[in-house]
Design a protein around this motif. Structure first.
Motif, short mmCIF file in Angstrom:
data_model
loop_
_atom_site.label_atom_id
_atom_site.label_comp_id
_atom_site.label_asym_id
_atom_site.label_seq_id
_atom_site.Cartn_x
_atom_site.Cartn_y
_atom_site.Cartn_z
N ASP A 114 95.58 -0.30 9.12
CA ASP A 114 95.42 -0.95 10.43
C ASP A 114 93.93 -0.92 10.77
O ASP A 114 93.32 0.16 10.78
CB ASP A 114 96.24 -0.15 11.45
CG ASP A 114 96.25 -0.73 12.85
OD1 ASP A 114 95.79 -1.86 13.05
OD2 ASP A 114 96.75 -0.02 13.76
N HIS A 177 96.05 5.92 17.38
CA HIS A 177 97.37 6.47 17.07
C HIS A 177 97.45 6.93 15.62
O HIS A 177 96.74 6.42 14.76
CB HIS A 177 98.42 5.37 17.30
CG HIS A 177 98.06 4.08 16.59
ND1 HIS A 177 98.47 3.79 15.32
CD2 HIS A 177 97.26 3.03 16.95
CE1 HIS A 177 97.97 2.62 14.94
NE2 HIS A 177 97.22 2.14 15.91
N ALA A 208 94.63 5.95 13.17
CA ALA A 208 93.88 4.73 13.49
C ALA A 208 93.02 5.02 14.72
O ALA A 208 93.55 5.23 15.81
CB ALA A 208 94.84 3.58 13.76
N GLU A 210 90.54 3.61 17.36
CA GLU A 210 90.27 2.24 17.78
C GLU A 210 89.68 2.11 19.17
O GLU A 210 90.39 1.86 20.14
CB GLU A 210 91.50 1.35 17.63
CG GLU A 210 92.79 1.82 18.24
CD GLU A 210 93.90 0.77 18.02
OE1 GLU A 210 93.65 -0.43 18.22
OE2 GLU A 210 95.01 1.17 17.64
N GLU A 241 88.33 -0.92 14.80
CA GLU A 241 89.35 0.04 14.36
C GLU A 241 89.26 0.29 12.86
O GLU A 241 89.05 -0.65 12.08
CB GLU A 241 90.74 -0.52 14.68
CG GLU A 241 91.90 0.37 14.22
CD GLU A 241 93.26 -0.20 14.60
OE1 GLU A 241 93.40 -1.44 14.69
OE2 GLU A 241 94.18 0.61 14.81
MG MG Z 1 96.01 0.37 15.79
#
Ligand code: MG
Ligand code: MG
Length: 260
Positions: A114, A177, A208, A210, A241
């Protein structure tokens, strides 16, 4: 004292390798999309290319069908100017001077990468460039704290400090997250916090990070499409991110084209 962690928070080396492969494909997608961002292209055109690259590599677009007010309908989220995150690709044409945040998730062999970036369309001038630069810098400030023995609050505070020292704001409602087999796993990683607080980082955690940054205020609202999040005052926003693993050594960025 021994602290026990929920199993889903800790990945094995094999799992991290798989996430790195998903992250590599995801990075290839974002690299291609970045090169296509020019005045005159529609966000839907970008989305079609992103999906085909993911599928050509045997992957699945993680965002497509993601549960929400209704299943998310696209591969990318493309958020323009005051749109901060979760903008839905459409026939909207990118214009000179826009700033565009592109977020992508790739699922490969059951594991997810991600990642997101913001880019100007054509000439954007100093103020917008500075917003994008500070947002990117804050991502790396946060990543620097992704080491065993630090706390989530150290990562969060580093991001907040960098953003606010430039007069910008971080949202309170939207956070980084944990990520792995699922796109959103514990823990939440806010872009604001207090050093030393929150859970302890441990080798094998994959998160992740971000930073989302707003020029005007920390407040956001959601458009009537029920997905697109904008700054409440419609000031400009940016978003970066990476998916990052905590290792015994340096933080390992998994969403890169080349292994590091
Ligand atoms: Mg994310
Ligand atoms: Mg993302």
């Amino acid at each position: 004292m021994m602290i026990s962690y929920d199993k889903q928070l800790i990945k094995t080396d094999v799992e991290i390798k798989k996430m790195q492969e998903a992250g590599r494909v995801n990075a290839l997608v974002l690299k291609e999309i970045k090169s296509m961002i020019k005045p005159g292209i529609t966000t839907k055109e970008l989305d079609i290319v992103a999906e085909s690259i993911i599928r050509d590599h045997g992957g699945i677009p993680t965002f497509k069908g993601y549960p929400g007010p209704y299943p998310y309908p696209a591969t990318l989220t493309i958020s323009i100017n005051e749109e901060m995150v979760h903008g839905i690709p459409s026939g909207r044409v990118l214009k000179e001077g826009d700033i565009v945040s592109v977020d992508c998730g790739t699922t490969l062999d059951g594991y997810i990468g991600d990642s997101a970036f913001t880019k100007g369309v054509g000439e954007i001038g100093k103020e917008k460039s500075r917003l994008i630069q500070v947002t990117e810098e804050s991502l790396y400030k946060g990543i620097e704290y992704m080491r065993p023995g630090n706390h989530i609050g150290d990562v969060s505070a580093a991001i907040q400090e960098h953003v606010e020292s430039h007069g910008y704001h971080v949202p309170r409602k939207y956070t980084g997250h944990g990520v792995g087999r699922k796109m959103h796993e514990p823990p939440q990683v806010p872009n604001f916090g207090v050093p030393g607080q929150g859970i302890l980082l441990q080798v094998g955690m994959t998160i992740a990070i971000e930073p989302m940054v707003l020029v005007g205020t920390p407040k956001t609202k959601v458009l009537s499409d029920q997905w697109t999040v904008i700054s409440a005052d419609r000031s400009l926003t940016a978003h970066y991110e990476h998916t990052v693993a905590v290792t015994a050594n340096s933080p390992l960025i998994l969403t890169r084209v080349r292994e590091n």
